[in-house]
Scaffold this active site. Structure first.
Site: not given
Length: 737
Positions: A50, A53, A430
């Site tokens: 997580c 942590c 382009d």
């Protein structure tokens, strides 16, 4: 105007020489993360499940006086640290104290690193066995003290690592899931709910173990690319071949790659002809023919002939190493959604914690139930307080999507750009080198009566020779093939978007668009029929002359890429509202290319600044606009668009480092895949967020009627996080059908 702006469009006949800088993407978030600091040591961190942590570990490391700077990133599982006097062993020991495992990052990306610490898995298994024995004992005549002892041991073994992490989190002033879960387990034991406490700890350990392994799989999805590049190579010295580790090979050495072998390092082919599968770098499905003078990349496969290759990059500087570095850097950048979720979590967690304290204290004070009953409800709230699934919902999806894109030859430079790609409604292209091959050829040469074709081409070659622009190169190549040498010229000057000039034998000569000569006041009346006819046939026209007269006309044409037509059809099928071609070329050429490629509309004869205005006008309609160019040019328009996409990044360092998204192949084959992948990622992120919020709300609601047990609260938290991770991992396997 800056040199990068002057250089903005290779097909606008702009002859600025300076290719050293490009403003591509300067408007976007280009902050270089602390991670890039040269002084920082990098460690792989295992065991984080997580983002809280990562924050806890970061705070713990900052408590050490020897640590000057530290950054722990959950998404990539890396820690960047600047320290004085600690050393690798001490750093790894300190990380271990906080409950995680650190291993120094290998110099060669993809080289084997320290194996993961499996202590946590072993303790989880032992905790589960003790929990099961206790449950079996409770159904037999075993004394209660024995079953309680087994459950207590289950809490100690399964909760050892979380409790250690919780200690260092509290010490560094953090409140993560380990703290909340440890408090819940201790609280359950304190009120005599030993089975509940043991179940909570074991479920939490199992959830953590599964989450950590799943997340590590997403992180490895990119690093595993490096396994494609062999660790050894055949080095040629004189007439002999020696097997050497790639780390020992220097730039300039000659390596030999046999048929069927993987290419170990980036280089230039000196001898041999072969077909090379470049899919790991560019995502191209068809092998590319290589011969002397061509560039090849590490990790690609030599399919047929033997090649002698001069090494051009060290092992840590190869294209595939740079790709991995850029991708991991991109994965560390927070997307807007992730930043919002993190902010929400920072507010949500303390509110629920305060609510838990109030639930424990106030209801029993006012005789609304027993202390034990409300203490239990407070423990449930503690477990529900950590929004792990919510916090993890975005970063794992982004890591997975960026990893998938990289394996298909597309670099997405951060979560913000991934989200933007999923939202684009219009694309501006382009022309030269993007929709077309970018390798124009001279198709026709016309001269004024009495003028020599040779002399005219020698003048044109002299003026164009210093330019890198494709049309200029086409003219130079045409003159070379006919053996027409350049003349002695000086005072070369580019005329932005129109052409160039140089002084030859004391007279100024111009090479450029018909519009340039109209500005000079030179009449093109005698040429109007020829100009109109050639332009209607799709040629780009270059006029050669002085400020007084026209010497001749050169007609140049480019070819459409087959892949371009297919890509545009797929983009239309995917619901892109508007596909526009922006070109500095004449209307006749633009119309022909537009008809062949199937773009919605085109704008021709645009100067670089006019292309910027064209992009802005699309944005003013409320559309999210992407601009696709070749990476070396088109800087102003790419920078103005919501998303700048560069092509041909495999051979262009500038494109890799400056664009928002880079198509490594020099074609549009992977653009539809990128759009679909980004949209899928956005859908999955939304699914994850809503699922996480609904699960949390459901858990909160079920607490007060007494329908939620402590172990169910744990399942709702770790289970939701695991479901969110697995849902995100679907992006790793996403394929454009």
């Amino acid at each position: 105007m800056s040199s990068s702006e002057q250089h903005a469009h290779k097909h606008d006949h702009d002859h600025d020489h300076d290719h050293s800088s490009c403003g591509l993407g300067d408007h976007k978030e280009q902050a270089v993360p602390f991670a890039a600091s040269a002084a920082a040591a990098v460690y792989r961190i295992q065991g984080m499940d997580c983002s809280s942590c990562a924050k806890s570990l970061e705070k713990h490391m900052r408590t050490l006086a020897a640590v000057k700077e530290v950054n722990v990133n959950f998404s990539t599982g890396k820690m960047h640290i600047v320290e004085e006097g600690l050393g690798k062993e001490a750093v790894m020991q300190e990380v271990s104290k906080a409950g995680y495992t650190a291993s120094p990052l290998a110099k060669r990306m993809g080289a084997k690193e320290a194996s993961a610490d499996r202590t946590g898995t072993q303790l989880t298994i032992l905790s589960g066995i003790l929990l099961l024995l206790g449950i079996i004992g409770s159904f037999t005549s075993v004394p209660e003290a024995v079953t309680i002892s087994l459950w207590a041991l289950a809490i100690v073994t399964g909760g050892y690592k979380p409790a250690r992490s919780a200690f260092y989190a509290i010490k560094s002033g953090s409140l993560d899931m380990n703290v909340l879960m440890s408090a819940a387990a201790i609280g359950a034991a304190a009120i005599g709910e030993w089975l509940e406490g043991a179940t909570v700890v074991w479920l939490f350990s199992v959830g953590n173990m599964l989450q950590a392994r799943s997340i590590e799989k997403t992180r490895d999805s990119i690093r595993n690319l490096m396994d494609l590049a062999p660790s050894e190579a055949w080095v040629k010295t004189g007439d002999s071949l020696t097997r050497k580790q790639v780390e020992e090979i220097q730039v300039g050495e000659i390596i030999v790659v046999k048929p069927g072998e993987k290419i170990p390092l980036d280089g230039e082919v000196l001898v041999g002809t072969s077909s090379v599968n470049q899919a790991p770098i560019t995502g191209e499905s068809i092998p590319v023919d290589k011969t002397a003078g061509d560039v090849i990349f590490a990790g690609t496969v030599n399919e047929s002939g033997a090649l002698e290759v001069k090494v051009t990059h060290l092992v840590e500087d190869t294209a595939i190493s740079r790709i991995i570095h850029l991708v991991e850097e991109a994965q560390e950048k927070k997307a807007p959604t992730q930043a919002f979720v993190d902010k929400f979590a920072e507010i949500y967690t303390p509110i629920v914690l305060v609510l838990a304290m109030l639930v424990i204290v106030f209801p029993p004070l006012f005789s609304f139930g027993t202390w034990g009953e409300w203490f239990y409800k407070g423990l449930e709230l503690l477990v529900v307080a950590c929004p792990c699934a919510l916090v993890i919902s975005t970063p794992v999806a982004i890591v997975s999507a960026i990893g998938n894109a990289a394996r298909h030859g597309v670099l997405i430079k951060g979560g913000a750009f991934l989200e933007k790609a999923g939202a684009i409604q219009a694309i501006a292209f382009d022309k030269t080198g993007t929709l077309t091959e970018g390798k124009p050829e001279v198709k026709e040469v016309l001269t004024t009566a009495g003028e020599s074709e040779e002399q005219m081409l020698r003048i044109a070659r002299t003026v164009e020779e210093q330019a890198k622009h494709p049309i200029a190169q086409a003219i130079v190549t045409y003159a070379q093939k006919r053996g027409f040498a350049p003349l002695a010229g000086n005072d070369y000057r580019a005329i932005v978007g129109k052409g160039a000039e140089a002084v030859i034998a004391g007279e100024t000569y111009y090479v450029g668009k018909p519009a340039l000569f109209a500005e000079l006041g030179v009449s093109t009346a005698d040429w109007e029929d020829s100009i109109q006819k050639l332009q209607e046939e799709g040629h780009s026209l270059i006029v050669v002359g002085t400020a007084k007269r026209i010497i001749g006309l050169i007609a140049v044409a480019d070819t459409i890429r087959e892949i371009t037509v297919r890509a545009i059809q797929r983009l239309k099928a995917d619901g892109i509202r508007e596909i526009v071609m922006l070109t500095g070329d004449n209307a006749g050429t633009a119309r022909k290319v537009a008809d062949q490629t199937g773009v919605s509309r085109f704008q021709a004869e645009l100067l670089p600044e006019q292309k910027v205005e064209a992009v802005k006008s699309m944005q003013q309609k409320g559309q999210v606009v992407a601009m696709v160019g070749d990476g070396m040019n088109d800087a102003p328009a790419l920078a103005t668009a919501d998303l700048g996409i560069a092509m041909g990044g495999a051979g262009t360092d500038t494109a890799m480092e400056t664009a928002d998204i880079v198509l490594m192949a020099d074609n549009l084959e992977k653009l539809p895949h990128t759009v679909k992948l980004s949209r899928k990622a956005l859908r999955i992120i939304k699914q994850n967020i809503w699922f996480s919020i609904i699960i949390k709300l459901a858990a909160l609601i079920l607490i007060f009627p007494g329908w939620l047990t402590l172990w169910l609260a744990v399942v709702s938290d770790t289970g939701a996080a695991l479901i969110v991770i697995l849902n995100s991992m679907r992006l790793l396997r996403f394929k454009d059908s």
